[in-house]
Every structure is written in C-alpha cells, then in structure tokens.
Motif scaffolding. Structure first.
Motif, PDB file in Angstrom:
ATOM      1  N   VAL A   1       0.838  -1.203   0.000  1.00  0.00           N
ATOM      2  CA  VAL A   1       0.000   0.000   0.000  1.00  0.00           C
ATOM      3  C   VAL A   1       0.871   1.251   0.000  1.00  0.00           C
ATOM      4  O   VAL A   1       0.577   2.233  -0.696  1.00  0.00           O
ATOM      5  CB  VAL A   1      -0.949  -0.014   1.214  1.00  0.00           C
ATOM      6  CG1 VAL A   1      -1.619   1.344   1.415  1.00  0.00           C
ATOM      7  CG2 VAL A   1      -2.014  -1.095   1.036  1.00  0.00           C
TER       8      VAL A   1
ATOM      9  N   LEU B   1       0.895   4.118  -2.849  1.00  0.00           N
ATOM     10  CA  LEU B   1       0.677   5.528  -2.511  1.00  0.00           C
ATOM     11  C   LEU B   1       1.829   6.389  -3.038  1.00  0.00           C
ATOM     12  O   LEU B   1       1.605   7.484  -3.571  1.00  0.00           O
ATOM     13  CB  LEU B   1       0.538   5.683  -1.001  1.00  0.00           C
ATOM     14  CG  LEU B   1       0.234   7.084  -0.470  1.00  0.00           C
ATOM     15  CD1 LEU B   1      -1.059   7.618  -1.078  1.00  0.00           C
ATOM     16  CD2 LEU B   1       0.125   7.066   1.048  1.00  0.00           C
TER      17      LEU B   1
ATOM     18  N   LEU C   1      -4.863  -0.742  -5.255  1.00  0.00           N
ATOM     19  CA  LEU C   1      -4.832  -0.102  -3.941  1.00  0.00           C
ATOM     20  C   LEU C   1      -6.217  -0.098  -3.305  1.00  0.00           C
ATOM     21  O   LEU C   1      -6.361  -0.374  -2.100  1.00  0.00           O
ATOM     22  CB  LEU C   1      -4.305   1.329  -4.074  1.00  0.00           C
ATOM     23  CG  LEU C   1      -4.236   2.160  -2.785  1.00  0.00           C
ATOM     24  CD1 LEU C   1      -3.388   1.465  -1.744  1.00  0.00           C
ATOM     25  CD2 LEU C   1      -3.701   3.550  -3.080  1.00  0.00           C
TER      26      LEU C   1
ATOM     27  N   LEU D   1      -7.235  -1.942   0.284  1.00  0.00           N
ATOM     28  CA  LEU D   1      -7.774  -1.182   1.410  1.00  0.00           C
ATOM     29  C   LEU D   1      -9.160  -1.668   1.816  1.00  0.00           C
ATOM     30  O   LEU D   1      -9.500  -1.663   3.000  1.00  0.00           O
ATOM     31  CB  LEU D   1      -7.822   0.306   1.055  1.00  0.00           C
ATOM     32  CG  LEU D   1      -6.466   0.996   0.898  1.00  0.00           C
ATOM     33  CD1 LEU D   1      -6.653   2.437   0.420  1.00  0.00           C
ATOM     34  CD2 LEU D   1      -5.691   0.985   2.204  1.00  0.00           C
TER      35      LEU D   1
ATOM     36  N   THR E   1      -5.759  11.244   0.128  1.00  0.00           N
ATOM     37  CA  THR E   1      -5.909  10.697   1.478  1.00  0.00           C
ATOM     38  C   THR E   1      -7.379  10.420   1.790  1.00  0.00           C
ATOM     39  O   THR E   1      -7.714   9.370   2.356  1.00  0.00           O
ATOM     40  CB  THR E   1      -5.335  11.683   2.505  1.00  0.00           C
ATOM     41  OG1 THR E   1      -3.967  11.972   2.176  1.00  0.00           O
ATOM     42  CG2 THR E   1      -5.400  11.105   3.903  1.00  0.00           C
TER      43      THR E   1
ATOM     44  N   MET F   1      -8.451   7.280   0.003  1.00  0.00           N
ATOM     45  CA  MET F   1      -7.961   6.063   0.658  1.00  0.00           C
ATOM     46  C   MET F   1      -8.800   5.724   1.891  1.00  0.00           C
ATOM     47  O   MET F   1      -9.176   4.559   2.098  1.00  0.00           O
ATOM     48  CB  MET F   1      -6.497   6.252   1.059  1.00  0.00           C
ATOM     49  CG  MET F   1      -5.536   6.315  -0.107  1.00  0.00           C
ATOM     50  SD  MET F   1      -3.835   6.561   0.448  1.00  0.00           S
ATOM     51  CE  MET F   1      -3.547   5.058   1.382  1.00  0.00           C
TER      52      MET F   1
ATOM     53  N   GLN G   1     -12.095   4.270   0.933  1.00  0.00           N
ATOM     54  CA  GLN G   1     -12.014   2.859   0.542  1.00  0.00           C
ATOM     55  C   GLN G   1     -11.976   1.966   1.769  1.00  0.00           C
ATOM     56  O   GLN G   1     -12.657   0.935   1.824  1.00  0.00           O
ATOM     57  CB  GLN G   1     -10.760   2.635  -0.310  1.00  0.00           C
ATOM     58  CG  GLN G   1     -10.691   3.437  -1.591  1.00  0.00           C
ATOM     59  CD  GLN G   1     -11.901   3.233  -2.483  1.00  0.00           C
ATOM     60  OE1 GLN G   1     -12.398   2.124  -2.647  1.00  0.00           O
ATOM     61  NE2 GLN G   1     -12.384   4.317  -3.061  1.00  0.00           N
TER      62      GLN G   1
END
Length: 579
Positions: free
Chosen positions: A231, A235, A271, A275, A304, A307, A310
């Motif tokens: 991850v 990122l 990703l 998540l 952010t 993420m 998710q």
C-alpha cells in the motif's frame, strides 16, 4: 624577319591550343604552367619599351605575356561553363527526383521542372491513430479465470516472497490497463471536482464482480506486513504521478497524453482492493501519514480522503480512526485548511456516520488495537470547532454541530470503572478545564458537562481538580455553577457523593485562606460550594428519614406477623405498596 617571327608565334599558339585541348577532354581546363617550368625567370622589361625582336633572333617577352593572358581567359571561360553545367545538373536532378516531404509535420512539397509547368507532389500517408480505450472497456476484457490461474502461478513461484507476489499482481492489472491513456483517466481533475460519494467508487465501479472477488479473496491471504509495504508503494507511485502533473502545469504548455509505465489506473484499482479487504493496513500507516511531510499537504488531501473512503467500505471503525487521527488535526490551529478542504473532510465523516447502524458500531468499537477511535485530543478539537465564539461561526459550524453528538459519544464510550476509562477521564479532564475557562458560553457549558463526566468515571479526577482549583478558578466556577443549577439530574450520575463532599470542603478552606484577595470569581465559587454542600446535607437528612421509616416498617411487620399468622404475605405486600 617579321615573317619568321609571326610563323614562330603561330606555331607556339597551335602547340598551346593542342595541349589545352587534350587536357580539356579530361578535366575541362587546366593551367598551362609547363612552358615556364624549366625556364629561369627573366627580368621584366620596362613598361615603356616593347621591342619586337632581339639581336639573337629570340622571341620578345610580350609574346608570352599575351599567351598567358589568353590562357587565363580560356580558364575563366571554362570555369564559368563548369559552374553553369553544375547548376543545370542540380535543377535537372530536382525535377526528376522531386522534393522530400517532412516526416514530422506530414507537410507536402512539390518540385517544378525547368522546361515545363509540371508539378510533382509526394504525399506521405498519415499514421493510423490508435483507438481510444476507456477504463470500462479495458476492465471488461479482464478474464477472471485467467487472473485466477495467474495468481495460482505466482503464489507457487514466489511462495515465501509475498512482496513479489503483490508486485506481480499489480503488473497484471498494469498490462490490462496499459492502453488507457491519461486523457481517458484524468484522475487529478476527477478527484478535485468529485464529491466523496462519487470518489469512493473510482475506479472500482468498472471492475467486473468476478474479477473483484477473485482479487480480494487472494489479497485476504496475504500478510499484513506485506500489504503495508504494498500500500505504501502504491501511494508513493500515485504521489509521484501527482508531482509529474504539477511539474507539467508549472513548466510546460502541453501534457503528453501517454500511458504510464505501470498505468495509474491499475495502481488505483489494486490499492482500492487492498484497502477494502484489509482496512487495518491504514491504521499501521497512520503514524507515517500523520508525521511524514511527504504525505501531507492540501494537494494530497483528495488522495488521502479517497484512501480512507475505501477503508471505510470495509470497516467503519477504521474510517473514523483515520479521520480523527489524520484529517481532523488539519482543521485546528491558525493555519487551518481552506473551505474546499474543510468541506471534503466534512463530507467524509458525514458519509461515515450516516451509514446504517453506524452509531452502535462505532460506540461498541470505540477502541481499536488499544487506541481510541476518537482520542481525547480529537475531542478537544471537536469542542472548539463546534462551539466557537459568536464572531467565529462559519458556514461549516452547523455541520459540525450535527455530527458532534455521535462523535462525542464515541469519544466517551468504554467500560465504566475500567483502568482504561479512568486514564481517559484524566486526560479529557485536562482538556475540559482549559476549554471551560475560555469564557465562550456554549463552549464553557459543553466543557463543564464533560468535566463532570470525568468526575463520575474516576475519583482521582476530584484530587486533580483540587490541585488546580485556584489556578483555574474560572473553569472551577463554571463547573460548580453547572452542578448547583442541575443538581437533581447530575447527582444521580455519581455512584457516591463522598469524594465530591470532601473536595468542596477543601475548596472552602482554600477560599477562606484567599479572602484577602477579594477575587470576584473566588467569592462566586465559594457561593456555589455552600449551595451544593447544603443540598447534599438535605439529601443526607432525607436519606436518614427513609432509612428510619424502613426500619420502623420492618419492625411493625414483624410484630404484625406474630398476631396475624394467617395473613398472606403477598396480600401484606400489596397493602404496603398501596400505602
């Protein structure tokens, strides 16, 4: 004599012409220099004397001067003829071959013949344009069976190297989306213009269900450590692409519409899958994202938020944890974020707590891996944002007022009397006393309520209050006033009133010692201390009366039972209930 000289001159001229003629066949013209090669240079005659003959019958020097002049004229004419011939040859070549086209600009040029008006054109065929492939089209071509076979193969090939397995997993989707150019997935623009409700589905809404299920089932069997590294790598790749966009915006005029090496679409896809299936990965990354400047900044906020959204799809508690630990601190302090960023942060938490059964889920799971979802420091930020001074209210204040009750309940949730809750109560008490002393009516009222809650959770809070009483007199007055005005409601929340009684007595002693200062707040505090102690005494007297009545009732019942043996106990109980 003149005839002989003329004849000699004509003979020399013929020899020169014959020699030049032979050389012209080879080179066109050549410098006649061999005539003087073996001759000694003679002194030129004076310009005013040009004798025709010499005593010894030799040839005069002016004869050779004319010969050389004639030769130079011939050489000049020959050179001019050669230049003209070369020019004609170049023109002829241009007409026969035509002009070349420019490969880069695909422009058309033409050549014209010298003896006619014929125009020759040579057109280069245009390269066929590659068809534009959308994210949905590329995703529809992914076969779940092929993906499953691929995952089985890499799992066996790299059995003990899960990091490599995950990189190969990303490569698979990278090849699947390699044909999707940046113009078909302008993620930066999408993230800046979309709401959180739309962001959460980008780009997984295009992935077939069987492909998604195959992927997340495989990801679920990977270790947490391997997924944390994966991850973080994903990122970093997204942030690198963000930096390239920002560099293009600042330094050049045009963005090249080409597919990236790993395909940004693929990185977002893998990703998001990771998540959603293993949201706890974000909790492990929270310290890095909160403390490393590389992952901070207004430009990185949409990523952010995406993420966390998710992870929220997989676990609401993780979503709130990340919101309170990473995003909420951005709203505090003088350098708070701009309205757009504030709106994005609010959208995320509003969506989170509006999920079905969100409140019981969050309250029951208020602690995650030893950390509280809403820590005491976050509760302080929430109090100050939700209850600002009247002049500090903004459009977002009402939205904070709407979400505050749920977030406060989560912050104060826990097992009463437990060691952890006692520690939390002491921490919150320090924040509450500062907020209560600021003189903002709404904030002071809320901080006083939380202060009193701390007193009910841990008796040590009374001792702490006694320590900072005089140093925080304004806050103490606010709390005492709250206790006095709402004693009936608040008194029942205390399991025992003894610690409060002892604390108030200590306050009164301190007030008497400090009377010389004649501080207005001190007098007000002493007034509320007397009032509360008086109500506690009345309550204590009433309690004694209740106990006496209970004892008398029991004694009377015992006597009555001796005289009335046949009285049914149930009926007797009914009689006392009616009375």
């Amino acid at each position: 004599m003149m005839d002989e000289n003329s004849a000699m001159i004509q003979q020399i001229l013929r020899e020169v012409e014959n020699g030049n003629g032979n050389n012209d066949d080879v080179n066109g013209w050549q410098t006649v220099s061999y005539l003087k090669r073996n001759r000694k240079p003679s002194k030129p005659p004076p310009p005013e004397r040009f004798p025709i003959d010499r005593p010894n019958g030799g040839v005069s020097s002016d004869v050779f001067s004319s010969i050389e002049k004639h030769s130079e004229d011939r050489r000049r004419r020959a050179a001019e003829a050669a230049a003209k011939a070369a020019e004609e040859a170049a023109i002829s070549s241009a007409v026969s071959n035509g002009s070349k086209s420019d490969e880069e600009d695909d422009s058309e040029t033409s050549g014209a013949a010298e003896n006619g008006a014929v125009e020759i054109k040579k057109v280069k065929p245009k390269k066929p344009k590659k068809p534009k492939v959308t994210v949905a089209e590329a995703a529809s071509k992914i076969d779940a069976g092929d993906l499953s076979a691929f995952l089985i193969d890499i799992t066996s090939s790299y059995e003990t190297q899960q990091e490599i397995q995950l990189m190969r997993f990303a490569d698979y989707f990278g090849r699947a989306f390699a044909s999707v150019c940046a113009a078909q997935f302008p993620w930066l623009k999408i993230f800046e213009e979309s709401t959180v409700s739309k962001l959460v589905d980008i780009p997984l809404s295009n992935i077939p269900e069987d492909v998604y299920k195959t992927s997340v089932d495989w990801l679920n069997r990977r270790s947490l450590d391997a997924l944390v590294s994966f991850v973080l790598w994903s990122l970093d790749s997204i942030f690198a692409d963000l930096a390239s966009h920002q560099g293009v915006t600042k330094g050049s005029k045009k963005v090249s519409q080409q597919a990236s090496s790993k395909s940004v679409v693929a990185i977002f896809v893998v990703l998001a899958m990771a998540l959603r299936r293993k949201p706890d990965v974000l909790i492990s990354l929270a310290p890095t994202m909160r403390e490393n400047p590389k992952y901070q900044g207004q430009d990185k906020l949409p990523i952010t938020v995406w993420m966390i959204a998710q992870a929220t799809q997989g676990d609401l508690a993780v979503g709130l944890y990340m919101w309170a630990h990473v995003l909420l601190p951005m709203l505090s302090g003088k350098s708070s974020c701009n309205p757009q960023s504030r709106d994005l942060i609010l959208q995320l938490v509003e969506r989170l707590i509006s999920s079905p059964k969100a409140r019981p889920i969050l309250v029951n799971g208020a602690v995650r891996k030893g950390d509280r979802l809403v820590p005491p420091s976050a509760l302080e930020i929430l109090m100050r944002i939700t209850f600002p001074a009247p002049s500090g209210r903004i459009k977002a204040t009402e939205r904070f007022e709407a979400i505050y009750p749920t977030l406060r309940d989560v912050a104060l949730a826990g097992s009463p009397g437990s060691k952890a809750m006692k520690q939390v109560a002491l921490q919150i008490l320090n924040y509450a006393v500062k907020a209560a002393a600021e003189g903002v009516p709404e904030l002071s009222k809320e901080a006083s309520d939380i202060f009193i809650w701390c007193l009910t959770q841990n008796a040590e809070c009374y001792k702490q209050w006694d320590v900072f009483y005089l140093d925080n007199l304004e806050a103490s007055v606010a709390v005492l006033k709250r206790l006095a005005n709402e004693w009936k409601e608040l008194s029942v929340k205390h399991s025992t009133l003894d610690p409060l009684r002892e604390t108030l007595k200590s306050f009164r002693q301190k007030n008497e010692k400090a009377e010389d200062d004649a501080h207005a707040s001190l007098k007000e505090a002493d007034k509320y201390c007397k009032l509360i102690l008086g109500r506690m005494s009345k309550g204590h007297g009433c309690l004694k009366g209740v106990l006496f009545a209970s004892v008398a009732l029991v004694v009377g019942a015992a006597v009555l039972s001796q005289n009335v043996q046949s009285l049914d106990l149930d009926k007797l109980s009914a009689v006392f209930n009616l009375s």
